[in-house]
Motif scaffolding. Structure first.
Motif, PDB file in Angstrom:
ATOM      1  N   HIS A 204       0.836  -1.205   0.000  1.00  0.00           N
ATOM      2  CA  HIS A 204       0.000   0.000   0.000  1.00  0.00           C
ATOM      3  C   HIS A 204       0.868   1.251   0.000  1.00  0.00           C
ATOM      4  CE1 HIS A 204       0.838  -1.502   3.964  1.00  0.00           C
ATOM      5  NE2 HIS A 204       0.383  -0.439   4.586  1.00  0.00           N
ATOM      6  N   TYR A 205       2.052   1.196   0.628  1.00  0.00           N
ATOM      7  CA  TYR A 205       2.976   2.322   0.572  1.00  0.00           C
ATOM      8  C   TYR A 205       3.579   2.462  -0.829  1.00  0.00           C
ATOM      9  CZ  TYR A 205       3.001   2.712   5.698  1.00  0.00           C
ATOM     10  OH  TYR A 205       2.651   2.904   7.015  1.00  0.00           O
ATOM     11  N   LEU A 206       3.878   1.337  -1.444  1.00  0.00           N
ATOM     12  CA  LEU A 206       4.415   1.369  -2.812  1.00  0.00           C
ATOM     13  C   LEU A 206       3.447   2.096  -3.743  1.00  0.00           C
ATOM     14  CD1 LEU A 206       6.408   0.486  -5.045  1.00  0.00           C
ATOM     15  CD2 LEU A 206       5.146  -1.685  -5.166  1.00  0.00           C
ATOM     16  N   PHE A 207       2.160   1.783  -3.627  1.00  0.00           N
ATOM     17  CA  PHE A 207       1.176   2.415  -4.504  1.00  0.00           C
ATOM     18  C   PHE A 207       0.894   3.859  -4.079  1.00  0.00           C
ATOM     19  CE2 PHE A 207       0.311  -2.051  -5.560  1.00  0.00           C
ATOM     20  CZ  PHE A 207       0.299  -1.953  -6.938  1.00  0.00           C
ATOM     21  N   GLU A 208       1.070   4.182  -2.794  1.00  0.00           N
ATOM     22  CA  GLU A 208       0.931   5.581  -2.399  1.00  0.00           C
ATOM     23  C   GLU A 208       2.073   6.412  -2.974  1.00  0.00           C
ATOM     24  OE1 GLU A 208       0.280   8.447   1.511  1.00  0.00           O
ATOM     25  OE2 GLU A 208       0.067   6.279   1.697  1.00  0.00           O
ATOM     26  N   ILE A 209       3.269   5.841  -2.996  1.00  0.00           N
ATOM     27  CA  ILE A 209       4.378   6.523  -3.662  1.00  0.00           C
ATOM     28  C   ILE A 209       4.049   6.758  -5.125  1.00  0.00           C
ATOM     29  CG2 ILE A 209       6.776   6.246  -4.427  1.00  0.00           C
ATOM     30  CD1 ILE A 209       7.301   4.769  -1.768  1.00  0.00           C
ATOM     31  N   MET A 210       3.445   5.756  -5.772  1.00  0.00           N
ATOM     32  CA  MET A 210       3.058   5.901  -7.171  1.00  0.00           C
ATOM     33  C   MET A 210       2.028   7.018  -7.340  1.00  0.00           C
ATOM     34  SD  MET A 210       1.688   2.959  -9.805  1.00  0.00           S
ATOM     35  CE  MET A 210       3.145   1.951  -9.476  1.00  0.00           C
ATOM     36  N   ILE A 211       1.122   7.154  -6.380  1.00  0.00           N
ATOM     37  CA  ILE A 211       0.134   8.237  -6.427  1.00  0.00           C
ATOM     38  C   ILE A 211       0.842   9.590  -6.427  1.00  0.00           C
ATOM     39  CG2 ILE A 211      -1.637   9.432  -5.068  1.00  0.00           C
ATOM     40  CD1 ILE A 211      -2.607   6.628  -4.162  1.00  0.00           C
ATOM     41  N   PHE A 212       1.806   9.754  -5.532  1.00  0.00           N
ATOM     42  CA  PHE A 212       2.511  11.038  -5.448  1.00  0.00           C
ATOM     43  C   PHE A 212       3.394  11.278  -6.669  1.00  0.00           C
ATOM     44  CE2 PHE A 212       0.993  11.385  -1.165  1.00  0.00           C
ATOM     45  CZ  PHE A 212       1.038  12.750  -0.892  1.00  0.00           C
ATOM     46  N   VAL A 213       3.990  10.221  -7.207  1.00  0.00           N
ATOM     47  CA  VAL A 213       4.744  10.383  -8.458  1.00  0.00           C
ATOM     48  C   VAL A 213       3.798  10.854  -9.558  1.00  0.00           C
ATOM     49  CG1 VAL A 213       6.041   9.188 -10.262  1.00  0.00           C
ATOM     50  CG2 VAL A 213       6.543   8.718  -7.860  1.00  0.00           C
ATOM     51  N   GLY A 214       2.598  10.255  -9.604  1.00  0.00           N
ATOM     52  CA  GLY A 214       1.609  10.685 -10.578  1.00  0.00           C
ATOM     53  C   GLY A 214       1.244  12.149 -10.416  1.00  0.00           C
ATOM     54  N   LEU A 215       1.054  12.588  -9.173  1.00  0.00           N
ATOM     55  CA  LEU A 215       0.741  13.995  -8.919  1.00  0.00           C
ATOM     56  C   LEU A 215       1.856  14.915  -9.395  1.00  0.00           C
ATOM     57  CD1 LEU A 215      -0.794  13.759  -5.326  1.00  0.00           C
ATOM     58  CD2 LEU A 215      -2.008  14.421  -7.404  1.00  0.00           C
ATOM     59  N   SER A 216       3.107  14.524  -9.134  1.00  0.00           N
ATOM     60  CA  SER A 216       4.218  15.381  -9.547  1.00  0.00           C
ATOM     61  C   SER A 216       4.364  15.404 -11.064  1.00  0.00           C
ATOM     62  CB  SER A 216       5.521  14.914  -8.889  1.00  0.00           C
ATOM     63  OG  SER A 216       5.852  13.596  -9.266  1.00  0.00           O
ATOM     64  N   PHE A 217       4.081  14.285 -11.726  1.00  0.00           N
ATOM     65  CA  PHE A 217       4.127  14.259 -13.190  1.00  0.00           C
ATOM     66  C   PHE A 217       3.001  15.097 -13.800  1.00  0.00           C
ATOM     67  CE2 PHE A 217       6.688  10.182 -14.321  1.00  0.00           C
ATOM     68  CZ  PHE A 217       7.742  10.656 -13.567  1.00  0.00           C
ATOM     69  N   ILE A 218       1.837  15.088 -13.158  1.00  0.00           N
ATOM     70  CA  ILE A 218       0.738  15.926 -13.646  1.00  0.00           C
ATOM     71  C   ILE A 218       1.102  17.395 -13.510  1.00  0.00           C
ATOM     72  CG2 ILE A 218      -1.636  16.666 -13.191  1.00  0.00           C
ATOM     73  CD1 ILE A 218      -2.234  13.750 -12.366  1.00  0.00           C
ATOM     74  N   SER A 219       1.635  17.764 -12.354  1.00  0.00           N
ATOM     75  CA  SER A 219       1.937  19.170 -12.081  1.00  0.00           C
ATOM     76  C   SER A 219       3.229  19.627 -12.751  1.00  0.00           C
ATOM     77  CB  SER A 219       2.042  19.388 -10.569  1.00  0.00           C
ATOM     78  OG  SER A 219       2.380  20.720 -10.281  1.00  0.00           O
ATOM     79  N   GLN A 220       4.289  18.849 -12.579  1.00  0.00           N
ATOM     80  CA  GLN A 220       5.624  19.167 -13.089  1.00  0.00           C
ATOM     81  C   GLN A 220       6.191  20.467 -12.528  1.00  0.00           C
ATOM     82  OE1 GLN A 220       4.718  17.438 -17.464  1.00  0.00           O
ATOM     83  NE2 GLN A 220       6.873  17.979 -17.197  1.00  0.00           N
ATOM     84  N   THR A 221       5.809  20.810 -11.298  1.00  0.00           N
ATOM     85  CA  THR A 221       6.464  21.911 -10.602  1.00  0.00           C
ATOM     86  C   THR A 221       7.522  21.334  -9.664  1.00  0.00           C
ATOM     87  OG1 THR A 221       4.858  21.901  -8.777  1.00  0.00           O
ATOM     88  CG2 THR A 221       4.400  23.357 -10.667  1.00  0.00           C
ATOM     89  N   PRO A 222       8.593  22.064  -9.399  1.00  0.00           N
ATOM     90  CA  PRO A 222       9.598  21.576  -8.459  1.00  0.00           C
ATOM     91  C   PRO A 222       9.023  21.245  -7.090  1.00  0.00           C
ATOM     92  CG  PRO A 222      10.495  23.403  -9.729  1.00  0.00           C
ATOM     93  CD  PRO A 222       9.029  23.314 -10.076  1.00  0.00           C
ATOM     94  N   LEU A 223       8.049  22.033  -6.636  1.00  0.00           N
ATOM     95  CA  LEU A 223       7.473  21.757  -5.328  1.00  0.00           C
ATOM     96  C   LEU A 223       6.752  20.415  -5.309  1.00  0.00           C
ATOM     97  CD1 LEU A 223       6.032  23.956  -2.688  1.00  0.00           C
ATOM     98  CD2 LEU A 223       4.522  22.147  -3.523  1.00  0.00           C
ATOM     99  N   ALA A 224       6.033  20.089  -6.377  1.00  0.00           N
ATOM    100  CA  ALA A 224       5.350  18.796  -6.435  1.00  0.00           C
ATOM    101  C   ALA A 224       6.360  17.655  -6.392  1.00  0.00           C
ATOM    102  CB  ALA A 224       4.495  18.710  -7.696  1.00  0.00           C
TER     103      ALA A 224
END
Length: 265
Positions: A204-224
């Motif tokens: 479940h942590y592995l997939f939560e990391i994937m969720i956050f990677v997805g968020l950062s790829f959607i945003s593509q801001t340094p903060l994300a």
């Protein structure tokens, strides 16, 4: 000024204050991961009694109440963002939707999926809630401030959306498996099984990391990306401590089961 190669993947920072926020976010979240490794655990789930005696822990909440406090402010921030920041293009819309849906899903799981064994310490609850709320608000606000800046030459938003969806389903599936380990009044711990639990103790942590990677790829801001890196370091450290906890508690814990990355760690 951003390192040239990173300009292909990220928006430029719109101001020095945003840069300072990015650095502070990165440092604070990495510190939480380091704190886990030295035994200073955030006190929830199986680590709710890990750091101090009961008299020194402070106010203890029920797990359901604590987890709702964790996720609801961030969910509400996502909802409000649609009214405060209307428009902004498809990337911004996807980001607002993804942030809002992620925390809606977490509240849904708290109410209808999870089964609980202990409580949560108020101090840890407030700290994690502030982190999630700040992450949700800052990702949305910083992206809003980046509107009008040149887009990165490599567009990752649709790859990010796919990763986000896979992460959401994988995380929910394994949370559901965890909930089925316990009967209605059973509060004990068992070795999880099924899905990727046969390979890692914290899928479940592995997939939560994937969720956050997805968020950062959607945003593509340094903060994300900073939020994703820091959250990943914390979850990797937490999974390492979780595996160690299971090894100490269960003599028959399979040694082949890794922490969070199948066959690797």
């Amino acid at each position: 000024m951003m390192i040239p190669v990173l300009e292909n993947f990220m928006f430029d920072e719109p101001s020095v204050w945003v840069t300072a926020t990015t650095v502070a976010t990165l440092l604070s979240t990495v510190y939480l991961g380091f704190a886990e490794l030295i035994g200073n655990h955030l006190q929830y789930s199986k680590f709710s009694n890990s750091n101090n005696s009961d008299k020194k822990q402070g106010i203890k909440l029920s797990s359901r109440t604590g987890f709702l406090i964790l996720y609801t402010p961030a969910f509400l921030a996502g909802v409000v963002s649609f009214f405060v920041f209307p428009g902004g293009g498809i990337r911004f819309l996807l980001l607002k939707f993804a942030v809002t849906f992620h925390f809606f899903k977490r509240d849904f799981e708290v109410l209808f999926v999870h089964k609980y064994s202990g409580g949560m310490i108020l101090g840890s609850t407030i700290l994690i809630s502030i982190f999630y709320f700040a992450a949700a608000v800052s990702m949305i606000v910083v992206h809003y401030l980046s509107l009008g800046l040149p887009d990165p030459s490599i567009d990752l938003k649709y790859i990010g959306l796919i990763m986000f969806v896979v992460g959401i389903f994988g995380n929910f599936y394994h949370h559901n498996l965890l909930s089925k380990l316990r009967k209605d009044k059973d509060k004990g711990y068992k070795i999880p099984n099924g899905g990727l639990f046969n390979l890692v103790i914290c899928p479940h942590y592995l997939f939560e990391i994937m969720i956050f990677v997805g968020l950062s790829f959607i945003s593509q801001t340094p903060l994300a990306f900073a939020c994703t890196f820091g959250d990943s370091m914390y979850l990797i450290a937490r999974s390492y401590e979780t595996r160690k906890w299971y090894v100490n508690k269960f003599e028959d814990f399979p040694k082949s089961i890794k922490c969070v990355i199948p066959y690797v760690f």
